[in-house]
Enzyme design. Structure first.
Site, short mmCIF file in Angstrom:
data_model
loop_
_atom_site.label_atom_id
_atom_site.label_comp_id
_atom_site.label_asym_id
_atom_site.label_seq_id
_atom_site.Cartn_x
_atom_site.Cartn_y
_atom_site.Cartn_z
N HIS C 46 -21.65 47.42 50.95
CA HIS C 46 -22.07 48.07 49.71
C HIS C 46 -21.11 47.82 48.55
O HIS C 46 -21.42 48.15 47.41
CB HIS C 46 -22.25 49.57 49.93
CG HIS C 46 -23.32 49.90 50.91
ND1 HIS C 46 -24.62 49.48 50.75
CD2 HIS C 46 -23.30 50.58 52.08
CE1 HIS C 46 -25.35 49.90 51.78
NE2 HIS C 46 -24.58 50.56 52.61
N ARG C 71 -15.45 45.71 55.98
CA ARG C 71 -16.77 46.04 56.48
C ARG C 71 -17.67 44.88 56.13
O ARG C 71 -17.74 44.48 54.96
CB ARG C 71 -17.34 47.33 55.89
CG ARG C 71 -18.74 47.58 56.47
CD ARG C 71 -19.26 48.97 56.25
NE ARG C 71 -19.51 49.25 54.85
CZ ARG C 71 -20.01 50.41 54.43
NH1 ARG C 71 -20.27 51.39 55.28
NH2 ARG C 71 -20.21 50.61 53.14
N ASP C 85 -11.20 34.99 60.59
CA ASP C 85 -10.37 33.81 60.32
C ASP C 85 -9.53 34.00 59.06
O ASP C 85 -8.45 33.42 58.93
CB ASP C 85 -11.26 32.57 60.13
CG ASP C 85 -11.82 32.06 61.44
OD1 ASP C 85 -11.35 32.49 62.51
OD2 ASP C 85 -12.75 31.23 61.41
N GLU C 147 -25.04 55.17 62.75
CA GLU C 147 -25.64 55.77 61.56
C GLU C 147 -27.15 55.74 61.57
O GLU C 147 -27.78 55.88 60.52
CB GLU C 147 -25.11 55.08 60.29
CG GLU C 147 -25.15 53.55 60.35
CD GLU C 147 -24.50 52.89 59.13
OE1 GLU C 147 -24.22 53.57 58.15
OE2 GLU C 147 -24.29 51.65 59.17
N ASP C 173 -26.08 57.26 55.73
CA ASP C 173 -27.22 56.67 56.43
C ASP C 173 -27.66 57.54 57.60
O ASP C 173 -28.86 57.65 57.87
CB ASP C 173 -26.84 55.25 56.91
CG ASP C 173 -26.95 54.24 55.79
OD1 ASP C 173 -27.87 54.37 54.96
OD2 ASP C 173 -26.13 53.33 55.73
#
Lengths: 252, 252, 252, 252, 252, 252
Positions: C46, C71, C85, C147, C173
């Site tokens: 988000h 995230r 990585d 969620e 959520d």
């Protein structure tokens, strides 16, 4: 359409010497492009590069005759098609495990009726020419990476997919998959055997075999064996190696 | 305030081994920063880097203990102050020709009452610490490049400017100015003499002398002579050299 | 390999205070990193950040001892592996619904034989050290977001996946999924019960439980309950809140 | 041409509440722009922003009715004209010391016959309207910073330059110049006296007086005194302050 | 919440004239946004744009009343949700082949209970307003592209998915799929018939039908037929066409 | 060294048709470069482009045979030398008013002994070749803009500066300077006379005369008069014009 010089090399049974771009800088790529490689592959998987930056690297490479290729992060249609539209003349896709995955790879890279690539070669037709749509399917080189145990078990299925140009061995992942530490230039019998098997199968299927290497000596051995796309070095490694050596000489 | 490790080296009469960043990529800079340089200089003059990118290179260098320096494009207060606010711990300014120009350089780099640097060390106080304002004047290293005939004629005036830490010889421009082809590692007597003069004058004025080099051998000679900031190599050169050598080995 | 300080905190049964980076600016991230968080999570879901920018945020965080996490936008192998990585020491993946999805998440994050992560830790080995490959599997923290209703129904299956470090509750959520308006710091009994269930199950499975919070008061309650990764605040929220309050004071 | 709302405020003898953008992110600027400021100033001097990024910040601010201003790095015609062409409706120029410098500032900002601004309002005419060329001279606000001893000595000369809209006090640099530590919200009699003098002179010359502040309380006092452009807060400060307070509350 | 002006047009049975952004420049997008389009679609599929750049294009469009839409690269939840969070008021998704794919598209775009979109409208709530969460489901327009043979075979299934606003014909891919060369403005009976079928089905299902066009003449015919979202032209094409014509005139 | 094709055209008394890049996108520049211009000028003065972006535009143009030029923001040595180092084969400098300014322009663009350009052609030697240093002085084209009353008064002094290749008329600023509204394609006798004077003087001094135009008709007249560098159109104008016309046709 602009010719894919790699395909000419392969038609003459010559090996392409391929460099690797992992640094997200079009200037770094332009320096690379002036050093005489047959092709340069922009690494969107393990390199520090994503799509928007990769376009500028393609432009930088396009200032020379070096053939621009990409390695995509994964078998995802969105990025595969975007990179082709951006003018990549070759695609290397990691971790293709079986025939179904190989078929999805090819489908994303070939226009109908061979595949399901969506039409919109926005930069590709600048780079390749206005007749890009008519010739892209036979000009763009598509490679499936063979680097898992499942891939070794499915070599025939993978290599039988129409529209695939070659397979590309990732020695680090292949080693990991078989229980070894990652790294290039493998000498372990089991790994050499696996690599040789991929090569033999590729020859059998009329495909180009490629491999990633850690030294020019090993890369040349691979050419002697029959590999026709050999990667050696990267911009990131050249910086690290050159700087480390220079500092070492100064500290000596 | 975070110490400037170069100043400690110089206090111990040791030479700083300085690398050079010309590629506009914070990843390239981070690779460089992990190779053991005493300092890295981001080149905003001849490198392919401007301010916004340079900030990300400073951040990349700041992930290590390597001292971040910059070469500015020209004696322009705007960019000088912006780079210092961004956390550069050293500044090299090209083409300082006389005492007045040296004074303007110093004024842009030092807070009152020593100079006229405007206050706002927005990233410098993150990198250097909250007490940056109190210690910046003695911590930041300021170098004037000596690379023109006028500079040679005004060495005392340049070096007498309070607040200047050192002078830095640009052998290419100096050679050009004296009628030779540009290039590093000069052996011509007239150029060697000029370089030695700069060094001798620097010692006389208690300043650090620095110089740009093309080989580690020459750089080490310069250290032996008394230079205390020796630059050798750059990310751009390492890419070009490493790639050229690799391709040559593959073509051999 | 550089230690993951979060794992040390958890070993001592201490909670990690986690900040959130949603602004696509390495400078904003560097400011955040200097404020004393145990970890900072770059939000590619988000937040207004994608891969190329996220790398610069990782670099900015790496100028401090704060642990860098991300995230990811979705359970997609390409971006998961690219962020690892790039040096992320922790990964939070949204909307894991069942054991099979959790297994795919873990597979993308762990090297063989535990998973199928492809080898190429290009920046991770700069940040973590040359021995990153040998220790990454136990150092990098992997969190599945819980969620959705399906996730609540599959808690045991999700938490039984070997190689998962923890679960992370997304209260907005989760609330939506159960028919409530989105938002943090839930007090509704049904939601509190669900959250408590996740926490209890995590303890049962020996996993770390994390949660997103809207206020420090609520976050501290969550720590008291047993959550060990508590997120509070973000750069974007601090700008909005600080500016709104300042303007309000000026208009008063 | 789109009206400059600041000029309307000043015509009504109202003060403009001005925010400050130092973070190089158009998203951060857009958040700021939605919080109710009369104007936002993009700081190209001490902020981490240069031209190319600043254009995206101007765009972000232009999604709202907030008036976009810039502070340029220095009195350099190139950047002054570029920022105006990019649509800045106000310009603050640092370290104007005398009438000649003020005249150069105005010349760079005003079309002939008033000044020597070069014609090419490429984005300004999108933002301002097709009739921008005809009205720019009276619409764009031009401020000279008064923050040096020389400026205090030349207030009349500076303020007499036709085409200057106002003066803007930089309390940190002014304090430095007069021998004090840098910082906002000065209470020292000598500094208060200097600030009051600038204000009185501005009123005398019919100019707008502006000032940078560290707290809303001080800013409101400045409005009461007669300042009509009061800056308070910045995106960078809001992040730092919000994060520091949050972490402190969590550690308490 | 800010109204979606396209939905008002469609409520009045008017067609929306849609422009296309393929150039990765917020300035190019801002120029486009000032020319009077009802909507502009940022093309992340065949355009040279990815997420981070697309956000700046959304900001540029948001300086005007033009409705911002996006075409995503593929049916991938990560990018779909990111673009909606960034404030896109409409989404066009390529190559939807059947009802199941249409359902996945809608699920990614609609909050529960209608779909499974994750909550975090970080820029969307700036652009749309604080009540965005409550009204997004009915405000955001979601289009499935119909451009494959399978899609033609599954029109009813696709169009029956609750929460889909419309279908969008991609004539090039559709032509390819049916064995024709790619291109716009098709006149072949089989293609015209297919296009008419899509339109008829859309009317039957109460959906908006959209189509990509190569000329204004054809686009106007499509409006007359009943299409209500007609795309014509792109920034990239305008540059190419304008430059080609100018050079031709100069060479004549 | 790669030839400057403009110089060959001028040697044959042919006019160069020059396009203009004002959009900060290497993709836009690459589209432009494929349309057949003799040269393209990246406008760093009134265009929305600064150094870092301009380098990518130079790369894009370098994918074709079109000659890359730049207009710098102002007579500032830093940016002049940086653009040359980046590979610009021609430079146009705004607002040169007298012989001294022209001499400073030339000095910044020419290596010793002709000027004082600092040595470091980092990208120029990739684009131009390894022998760039030896041939740059006669290959790179340097133009002084004549667009002020003072310039008209000092034509001989300006044009007498050794190392200047030509003068370039900016009709908008010239008109402003003489009391007219800005704009191209001037017909007013006083302006025509001024333009003709510049042309005549250029011929007298053996220099190339260039001019900015608003229509191909006018540009062709200028060629007939004797101008040999005629600019017409820009990427930004092509977008605006193409979009405006398309929308108009749809609304008709």
């Amino acid at each position: 359409m602009r010719e894919n010089l790699l395909k000419r090399l392969w038609a003459e049974d010559k090996a392409a010497v391929n460099g690797w771009c992992a640094v997200p800088s079009s200037f770094a790529a332009e320096i690379m492009a002036h050093q005489g490689w047959d092709s340069l592959t922009i690494d969107l998987q393990h390199g520090v590069v994503d799509y928007q930056t990769a376009v500028t690297l393609l432009q930088a490479i396009s200032t020379t005759a070096t053939v621009p290729m990409v390695r995509v992060p994964w078998l995802e249609p969105g990025i595969l098609m975007k990179m082709l539209d951006a003018g990549a003349y070759g695609v290397i896709c990691p971790m293709i495990n079986d025939g179904e995955e190989a078929a999805r790879l090819v489908s994303a890279c070939r226009y109908p009726p061979l595949g399901g690539r969506s039409f919109g070669p926005i930069r590709a037709s600048l780079y390749g020419g206005a007749d890009y749509p008519a010739h892209a399917n036979e000009t763009v080189a598509v490679f499936a990476m063979v680097e898992t145990r499942r891939a070794l078990d499915n070599l025939d299925a993978i290599m039988s997919v129409e529209g695939l140009d070659g397979v590309y061995v990732g020695p680090s992942d292949l080693a990991s998959a078989l229980g070894y530490a990652p790294g290039f230039d493998r000498q372990e019998p089991e790994l050499v055997e696996a690599i040789d098997l991929v090569l033999a199968k590729a020859k059998e299927h009329g495909l180009v075999a490629g491999i990633h290497n850690g030294s020019t000596a090993y890369a040349r051995q691979m050419i002697d064996k029959g590999f026709r796309l050999v990667t050696i070095g990267s911009d990131a490694r050249f910086i690290a190696a050159g700087a480390a050596q220079t500092v070492a000489e100064m500290r000596a």
